[in-house]
Design a protein around this motif. Structure first.
Motif, mmCIF file in Angstrom:
data_model
loop_
_atom_site.group_PDB
_atom_site.id
_atom_site.type_symbol
_atom_site.label_atom_id
_atom_site.label_comp_id
_atom_site.label_asym_id
_atom_site.label_seq_id
_atom_site.Cartn_x
_atom_site.Cartn_y
_atom_site.Cartn_z
ATOM 1 N N LEU A 115 75.862 62.619 24.386
ATOM 2 C CA LEU A 115 75.198 61.855 23.331
ATOM 3 C C LEU A 115 74.384 60.720 23.939
ATOM 4 O O LEU A 115 73.229 60.499 23.582
ATOM 5 N N SER A 116 75.007 59.999 24.866
ATOM 6 C CA SER A 116 74.341 58.879 25.515
ATOM 7 C C SER A 116 75.185 58.436 26.706
ATOM 8 O O SER A 116 76.410 58.522 26.670
ATOM 9 N N LYS A 117 74.535 57.952 27.748
ATOM 10 C CA LYS A 117 75.266 57.555 28.953
ATOM 11 C C LYS A 117 76.287 56.461 28.689
ATOM 12 O O LYS A 117 77.326 56.411 29.348
ATOM 13 N N ASP A 118 75.993 55.573 27.739
ATOM 14 C CA ASP A 118 76.901 54.457 27.492
ATOM 15 C C ASP A 118 77.945 54.758 26.424
ATOM 16 O O ASP A 118 78.655 53.850 25.990
ATOM 17 N N LEU A 119 78.068 56.030 26.007
ATOM 18 C CA LEU A 119 79.072 56.389 25.006
ATOM 19 C C LEU A 119 80.188 57.240 25.607
ATOM 20 O O LEU A 119 80.940 57.882 24.880
ATOM 21 N N THR A 120 80.309 57.250 26.930
ATOM 22 C CA THR A 120 81.454 57.914 27.537
ATOM 23 C C THR A 120 82.704 57.091 27.230
ATOM 24 O O THR A 120 82.623 55.875 27.007
ATOM 25 N N LEU A 121 83.855 57.744 27.250
ATOM 26 C CA LEU A 121 85.088 57.031 26.910
ATOM 27 C C LEU A 121 85.385 55.888 27.884
ATOM 28 O O LEU A 121 85.774 54.796 27.432
ATOM 29 N N PRO A 122 85.218 56.051 29.197
ATOM 30 C CA PRO A 122 85.453 54.908 30.088
ATOM 31 C C PRO A 122 84.567 53.710 29.768
ATOM 32 O O PRO A 122 85.026 52.564 29.806
ATOM 33 N N ARG A 123 83.295 53.970 29.437
ATOM 34 C CA ARG A 123 82.398 52.854 29.091
ATOM 35 C C ARG A 123 82.865 52.170 27.803
ATOM 36 O O ARG A 123 82.872 50.937 27.705
ATOM 37 N N LEU A 124 83.226 52.955 26.811
ATOM 38 C CA LEU A 124 83.641 52.376 25.539
ATOM 39 C C LEU A 124 84.930 51.585 25.692
ATOM 40 O O LEU A 124 85.119 50.549 25.039
ATOM 41 N N ARG A 125 85.824 52.066 26.527
ATOM 42 C CA ARG A 125 87.100 51.358 26.716
ATOM 43 C C ARG A 125 86.912 49.964 27.293
ATOM 44 O O ARG A 125 87.786 49.107 27.124
ATOM 45 N N ASP A 126 85.813 49.736 27.980
ATOM 46 C CA ASP A 126 85.543 48.400 28.509
ATOM 47 C C ASP A 126 85.482 47.355 27.401
ATOM 48 O O ASP A 126 85.744 46.170 27.645
ATOM 49 N N GLU A 127 85.115 47.774 26.200
ATOM 50 C CA GLU A 127 84.930 46.842 25.087
ATOM 51 C C GLU A 127 86.170 46.725 24.196
ATOM 52 O O GLU A 127 86.194 45.880 23.304
ATOM 53 N N TRP A 128 87.168 47.552 24.401
ATOM 54 C CA TRP A 128 88.318 47.602 23.504
ATOM 55 C C TRP A 128 89.565 46.998 24.119
ATOM 56 O O TRP A 128 89.692 46.885 25.341
ATOM 57 N N ASP A 129 90.504 46.675 23.237
ATOM 58 C CA ASP A 129 91.820 46.206 23.649
ATOM 59 C C ASP A 129 92.532 47.329 24.409
ATOM 60 O O ASP A 129 92.649 48.448 23.914
ATOM 61 N N GLN A 130 93.003 47.026 25.612
ATOM 62 C CA GLN A 130 93.680 48.023 26.435
ATOM 63 C C GLN A 130 95.141 47.654 26.703
ATOM 64 O O GLN A 130 95.701 48.008 27.734
ATOM 65 N N SER A 131 95.747 46.950 25.747
ATOM 66 C CA SER A 131 97.160 46.620 25.876
ATOM 67 C C SER A 131 97.999 47.887 25.748
ATOM 68 O O SER A 131 97.514 48.940 25.320
ATOM 69 N N GLU A 132 99.268 47.794 26.109
ATOM 70 C CA GLU A 132 100.153 48.951 26.050
ATOM 71 C C GLU A 132 100.270 49.473 24.622
ATOM 72 O O GLU A 132 100.254 50.689 24.389
ATOM 73 N N ASP A 133 100.395 48.562 23.649
ATOM 74 C CA ASP A 133 100.496 48.978 22.244
ATOM 75 C C ASP A 133 99.223 49.697 21.796
ATOM 76 O O ASP A 133 99.279 50.699 21.077
ATOM 77 N N ALA A 134 98.073 49.179 22.234
ATOM 78 C CA ALA A 134 96.802 49.788 21.843
ATOM 79 C C ALA A 134 96.668 51.192 22.432
ATOM 80 O O ALA A 134 96.202 52.119 21.763
ATOM 81 N N ARG A 135 97.091 51.383 23.684
ATOM 82 C CA ARG A 135 97.008 52.706 24.311
ATOM 83 C C ARG A 135 97.965 53.704 23.647
ATOM 84 O O ARG A 135 97.629 54.885 23.472
ATOM 85 N N THR A 136 99.134 53.214 23.252
ATOM 86 C CA THR A 136 100.090 54.088 22.562
ATOM 87 C C THR A 136 99.537 54.540 21.214
ATOM 88 O O THR A 136 99.639 55.711 20.844
ATOM 89 N N ALA A 137 98.929 53.595 20.487
ATOM 90 C CA ALA A 137 98.344 53.930 19.183
ATOM 91 C C ALA A 137 97.188 54.916 19.351
ATOM 92 O O ALA A 137 97.024 55.845 18.551
ATOM 93 N N ALA A 138 96.392 54.738 20.408
ATOM 94 C CA ALA A 138 95.272 55.651 20.655
ATOM 95 C C ALA A 138 95.777 57.053 20.955
ATOM 96 O O ALA A 138 95.234 58.048 20.453
ATOM 97 N N ALA A 139 96.826 57.157 21.771
ATOM 98 C CA ALA A 139 97.381 58.468 22.104
ATOM 99 C C ALA A 139 97.856 59.191 20.850
ATOM 100 O O ALA A 139 97.678 60.416 20.715
ATOM 101 N N ALA A 140 98.442 58.444 19.912
ATOM 102 C CA ALA A 140 98.915 59.051 18.662
ATOM 103 C C ALA A 140 97.753 59.569 17.824
ATOM 104 O O ALA A 140 97.836 60.651 17.227
ATOM 105 N N GLU A 141 96.651 58.805 17.783
ATOM 106 C CA GLU A 141 95.491 59.243 17.000
ATOM 107 C C GLU A 141 94.821 60.469 17.632
ATOM 108 O O GLU A 141 94.393 61.392 16.926
#
Length: 582
Positions: free
Chosen positions: A301-327
């Protein structure tokens, strides 16, 4: 000069098409420009006939037939997608492997560059095939047979040639086509300078974007759609990503916008999610025809829409990663989202548009501190601002309009190579709050605050244009400025009556309306946002409002106010729930 590479298994089919009338009788005087010496020697002069094309294809295919060389290529993306759909690995591997003994590349000029002579194209084609290591007299490897055919202009009016080549060399060995897309771009850059052609600045700065493929355009025409599915999904994904604070929220937003979402794991169907792909939901007609969804990874879609790039802008706490895995797991299984009362579900009061304008005003203040030479940070700024326009477009434009055009133009400015990835400064305004407000407004009726928001976004676009100009990218600077001054005129015209009506009835002066929000206005906006939250009790809401009112009322305090999202809910503490990013 733009290269476009495709691969296949039928040399005869390719050459017959290139020498034929075309799909819409657009081919004119198809003839050979140059080629491998075995092809050029004895080649027919003048316009190619159907019989000439068949004979030519046979000559090109000689080495493969004589030596029996097989050129099998496996599409890892296709195989992984099939595995994600539950297809056994052996079956997915077989389905994703195909014969690709035919290599085809078109070289096209911009319509503004005019036409080249056959002799000039012959020199360019020979140099190109040498750069691509198909036919290099200085190389110890045997050459592969190829031919360059010219048959008029493209549908856009650009001069071009087509190169059909065998992927099997004269000694039966295979041509190395690994990474040929990037190598072709590098070769074109060399040839542009060597032959005094227009040099693509975006390619040299590694800021190019993917063009629309003919198949994508054809699907859009069949569906009578105003744009391709990829363009529409890119804008939706960008809006959702910019408005989201966590990865889990991003996944829920995509599903809320009726996109099919599929995670990509680092170990087949298990392990950590390392990527994603999206597709439009099939229509009843698609299902009746048996059409399958066409999936696009974030990077496609776009070079800046890869998941690693997007994760730079998001909360990466343990709780946030657990919630993401569930979704992600829920999307893969096709089950409902795991959270039904997330902040993406809360309607936003239109009064908060003024807060969005104030948010972009602070964003502009931050941009003024970025050095013009910091390309990565300016690319990030363009991408985030594009997300605000994309969110606004999603809310008010039923078909792509000027807001969508602004999102597209700024997204082009956000394209940089992976090694230039910009670190996200901590505790910095990010325009995410403005995107959230515009994406979740409870109404699309304009208010006077919309005009203030547009004014601030126009200043942002000017700042981005100035950054382009400072590093010598004058073409991109002009594109951004032109859009800010012309394409957004329709938006200004639509908002002007509302703004004038507000000015006629409001006792506040124009100067006061363009100033930052007062403490009282901040309190009202904050109270409205607290009331919109569904994850905290009424008692906590009252405590938050009182605490905020006390903070705003104190003198000599920072103008940066805490967001109501920073408050704890019943399941979390202030320590593990970060505040809403603005």
């Amino acid at each position: 000069m733009i290269p476009n590479i495709t691969r296949g298994a039928k040399m005869t089919g390719l050459v017959v098409y290139l020498a034929g009338p075309g799909k819409s009788n657009e081919h004119e005087n198809p003839h050979i420009v140059t080629g491998h010496e075995a092809i050029v020697y004895g080649a027919p002069a003048g316009e190619l006939s159907h019989e000439d094309a068949i004979e030519l294809a046979g000559k090109l295919d000689t080495a493969r037939v004589v030596f029996g060389t097989e050129v099998s290529v496996t599409s890892r993306r296709k195989m992984n997608a099939a595995i994600d759909d539950g297809v056994p690995r052996s079956v997915a591997l077989a389905d994703a492997t195909s014969d690709q003994n035919v290599w085809h590349c078109s070289l096209s000029l911009n319509p503004d560059e005019g036409e080249l002579s056959d002799e000039k194209w012959a020199t360019i084609a020979a140099d190109f095939m040498k750069e691509m290591d198909f036919d290099d007299a200085d190389s110890p490897r045997a050459p592969a047979r190829w031919v360059a055919i010219r048959h008029g202009k493209t549908t856009a009016g650009g001069d071009h040639i087509h190169i059909a080549a065998s992927a099997v060399r004269e000694d039966g060995t295979k041509v190395n086509t690994f990474n040929d897309f990037k190598r072709a771009q590098a070769a074109c850059n060399v040839l542009e300078r060597r032959h005094n052609l227009v040099v693509l600045a975006s390619r040299e700065a590694e800021r190019g974007t993917r063009g629309i493929k003919p198949a994508e355009a054809a699907r859009a025409r069949r569906a009578c759609a105003p744009e391709t599915a990829r363009e529409s999904m890119e804008r939706t994904v960008r809006a959702c990503a910019t408005a989201s604070k966590t990865e889990a929220e991003f996944v829920r937003r995509l599903r809320e916008h009726k996109l099919l979402v599929r995670p990509r794991y680092d170990k087949g169907s298990a392990g950590e999610v390392v990527g994603y792909s999206v597709a439009t939901t099939p229509t009843p007609a698609d299902r009746a025809n048996g059409s399958k969804p066409v999936w696009y990874g974030g990077g496609r879609l776009s070079k800046d829409l890869t998941l690693p790039r997007l994760r730079d802008e998001w909360d990466q706490s343990e709780d946030a990663r657990t919630a993401a895995a569930a979704e992600w797991k829920a999307t893969r299984r096709g089950t409902a989202v795991t959270v039904t009362d997330g902040r993406e579900r809360a309607p936003i009061d239109p009064k908060l548009v003024a807060l969005a304008a104030d948010d972009i005003g602070k964003w502009n203040t931050y941009l003024a501190s970025i050095p013009a030479t910091d390309t990565a940070q300016w690319a990030r700024a363009a991408g985030r601002t594009s997300g605000v326009f994309a969110a606004w477009s999603a809310r008010v434009e039923t078909t792509p309009g000027p807001l969508a055009a602004a999102a597209r133009t700024l997204a082009d400015s956000a394209q940089i190579s992976a090694h230039q990835r910009a670190p996200v400064p901590k505790k910095t305004i990010s325009a995410g709050g403005a995107a959230l407000i515009m994406l979740q407004l409870a109404t699309d009726d304009p208010t006077a605050a919309y005009m203030l928001l547009l004014q601030q976004l126009t200043k942002t676009m000017q700042a981005i244009a100035d950054a382009h100009r400072a590093v010598g990218d004058l073409a991109r600077a002009s594109t951004v400025e032109t859009l800010a001054l012309t394409e957004l005129a329709a938006v200004r015209a639509r908002l002007q009556p509302t703004a004038e009506a507000y000015q006629a009835t409001s006792p506040v002066s124009v100067a006061e309306r363009t100033r930052p929000l007062t403490a009282s206005e901040h309190r009202k906006a904050y109270d409205a946002e607290v009331d919109a939250r569904t994850d905290i009790s009424d008692e906590i809401k009252e405590v938050l409002k009182a605490r905020h009112a006390d903070t705003v009322g104190r003198p000599n305090r920072s103008h940066t106010l805490a967001s109501p999202q920073a408050a704890p809910n019943r399941q979390s503490t202030r320590r593990n729930e970060p505040g809403v990013e603005r």
